[in-house]
Write an enzyme that holds these catalytic residues in place. Sequence first.
Site, PDB file in Angstrom:
ATOM      1  N   TRP A 199      62.122   0.747 -34.981  1.00  0.00           N
ATOM      2  CA  TRP A 199      62.216  -0.681 -35.264  1.00  0.00           C
ATOM      3  C   TRP A 199      60.787  -1.245 -35.425  1.00  0.00           C
ATOM      4  CZ3 TRP A 199      60.378  -4.835 -32.305  1.00  0.00           C
ATOM      5  CH2 TRP A 199      60.696  -6.102 -32.828  1.00  0.00           C
ATOM      6  N   ASP A 478      73.236  -8.820 -42.448  1.00  0.00           N
ATOM      7  CA  ASP A 478      72.501  -8.112 -41.396  1.00  0.00           C
ATOM      8  C   ASP A 478      73.411  -7.114 -40.675  1.00  0.00           C
ATOM      9  OD1 ASP A 478      70.386  -7.511 -39.720  1.00  0.00           O
ATOM     10  OD2 ASP A 478      69.959  -9.595 -39.216  1.00  0.00           O
ATOM     11  N   ASP A 548      61.345  -6.085 -39.600  1.00  0.00           N
ATOM     12  CA  ASP A 548      61.116  -7.290 -38.797  1.00  0.00           C
ATOM     13  C   ASP A 548      59.641  -7.451 -38.486  1.00  0.00           C
ATOM     14  OD1 ASP A 548      63.668  -8.222 -38.748  1.00  0.00           O
ATOM     15  OD2 ASP A 548      64.189  -7.348 -36.809  1.00  0.00           O
TER      16      ASP A 548
END
Length: 729
Positions: A199, A478, A548
């Site tokens: 991530w 998402d 992100d």
Amino acid sequence: MAIMYNEKNGSFKLDTKGTSYVIGIVDEEKFVGHAYYGPRLLDDDVNYLLKTGEAPFTPEKNSRDRLSFLDCFPQEYPTGGVGDFRESAVMVRDNGGHRALALTLSDYRIYKGKDPLAGLPATWGSEEDTETLELTLVDKVLGIKAILSYSVFEGIDAVARSVRLVNDGEAPVTIERVMSASIDMDNREYDKIILHGSWARERHIDRTPVSYGVQSTSSLRGESGHQQQPFMALLEKSATQDAGEVYGINLIYSGNCMTLADRGQFDNVRLMTGINPEGFSWKLNPGEAFQAPEAVLVYSAEGLGGMSRAFHDLYRNHLIRGEYRDKKRPILINNWEATYFDFNEEKLLAIAKEASALGIEMLVMDDGWFGNRFDDNRALGDWEVNEEKLKGGLKYLVDEVNKLGMKFGIWFEPEMISPDSDLYRAHPDWAIQIPGRTAGLARNQYVLDMSRTEIQDYIFDKMAAVLHSANIEYVKWDMNRPLSDIGSAALSAECQGELFHRYVLGVYWLQERLITEFPKLLLENCSGGGARFDAGMLYYSPQIWCSDDTDAVERLTIQEGTALIYPLSAMGAHVSDCPNHAVGRTTPFETRGYVALAGTFGYELDVTKIPAEDREQIPAQVEMYHKYNDLVRTGDYYRLASYQQNRMYDCYMVAAKDKSEALVTYIQVLGRPNSHSRRILLKGLAADKLYRIEGEERTYYGSTLMQAGILMENIWGDFKGKLIHIVEA
Ligand code: GLA
């Protein structure tokens, strides 16, 4: 581009602009061999490479050594259980519990154009620009057919391959493994490249030598994942950005996948990709068919750059669809990093008002607008507008945003369900789970069983109602957790192994319905940042949120890895506020703009709160985007330097297809004491054309700019950037 069958020698040859792919049929049994893939050949028969003349390689002449034939023959679609001891591409378990399959050619078909793949994303093409070969292989004992499909495209050095299994036998079988493509080749001391990550650090390039045995890159998360990509490249040790042989393979699929290289005893290497066999099984009854996803193979003799450009061209012209495929995307401002869950219509309208005055074109309302969603612990599945937060309702908000001359977009996470939601209270069995076992939560949510049509229908109706209720022109789709505790209340015990794949088919079906019902909608996929940045998703959405992590420095590595396969037109990239929310780093606003220019471009900040000196730069950034986006979206991508490798600076350029202009983006990440200018050699220009660097008087031949280069002066400080626009004189 052409596909030929040489009946006399029993070979099929697929030609692209610069490559040939040759399949040879050998022996009376009609074994299907992989004869060649590489630079274009004039001969159409290279069956001698399949060693049919040498003992003990032809079973018909030497049945006592049948296994040594099968274990070294370069197979086009290898099967297991009967003597090829390398990794197999396909395996079925028959009614008696045995595992074996032997596939030989029974038929073929060559046709113009390309049929779609039932229920799956795939490349497409017309009768004018695409041609397809279908080989039907059959196992005579079980009556299982494998229909191998190969397509080639005008002007693009890529081959798209897929496989359909058909049960033409009398009894059911269980498919335990069905890879989409496999090629056997001699190992020329190859390196391999995979993209790995996590991530906020997706798609970092990793290059290592191909060693003996099996090495793979895979996902078992139910999505392609942050951690690994459905991609591998094998390349010569000496291969660079510009030179050397590279074989790239990429699966058009968004679920569990596996790509592997298996280097064997004779220094051959088998490269294959497909659905990850772990946790997969599929019952195939007589008369039924199973379609495996499509894989794309690219051969480049022009190093990694040549491979990237082939993937980009194929995906831009033969995969991505819809209204926005060839269009500049509206510059958006998303409120996630601006407000997180703490917003109401007033805050959003204040952001929209300021943003529209600066030239930003669309407001995207992110997570938190529905049900009781005041934080990430609840309400997924309750897709009704929270009018406590948004006073006056959604239509009022959208109308007000439209009055400012801006478009409006909205966030959904359709595949999820919170335990604290009205939906879960009504349908606890809609979550994926195993009876008797407490299902694991991630971000306090479960995954909906998207294999079930009643759940697909429910979610579609909810989304459609919201989208019909106001003028919504964009959706961010998402998906914020992987799949675990794999169990479906709707599948029988023998079919539970189908859930991972049926889930992906359900997601595809839902996205297809969405873009069919709302053909003008701009869809952007997203998954906790970039966990589902794959070619499957690109068939439904022309852009995908990359990560992100919006830090300008981290993004250099993420975007370099992403652009190794996927076109810049697809990379969701935004300017955000500093200190950056993922790493705490502060970089100049200007540099953040240059970095985001490599993708779709937008903002992820509260424009009413950022420093005035940053806000004042936005109109110039908007202008920069409008000036360069056509070029960035449609041009040829060349990497000039990699910050991931040199840890100092990053540089890439995009050259127009007609070579009339180019844009160089240079980011000096770290200042360096006692440094001079660097020479940067440009690429992709016409050697004999005269160019000017915008802002300068003099002209240069393309050859000068490419061979002698330009001087990039040392910039004072860290995180500084520069754009250089080269135009035909
Ligand atoms: C994911 C996305 C973010 C944001 C949040 C909302 O993490 O990647 O951009 O939409 O979800 O919960």
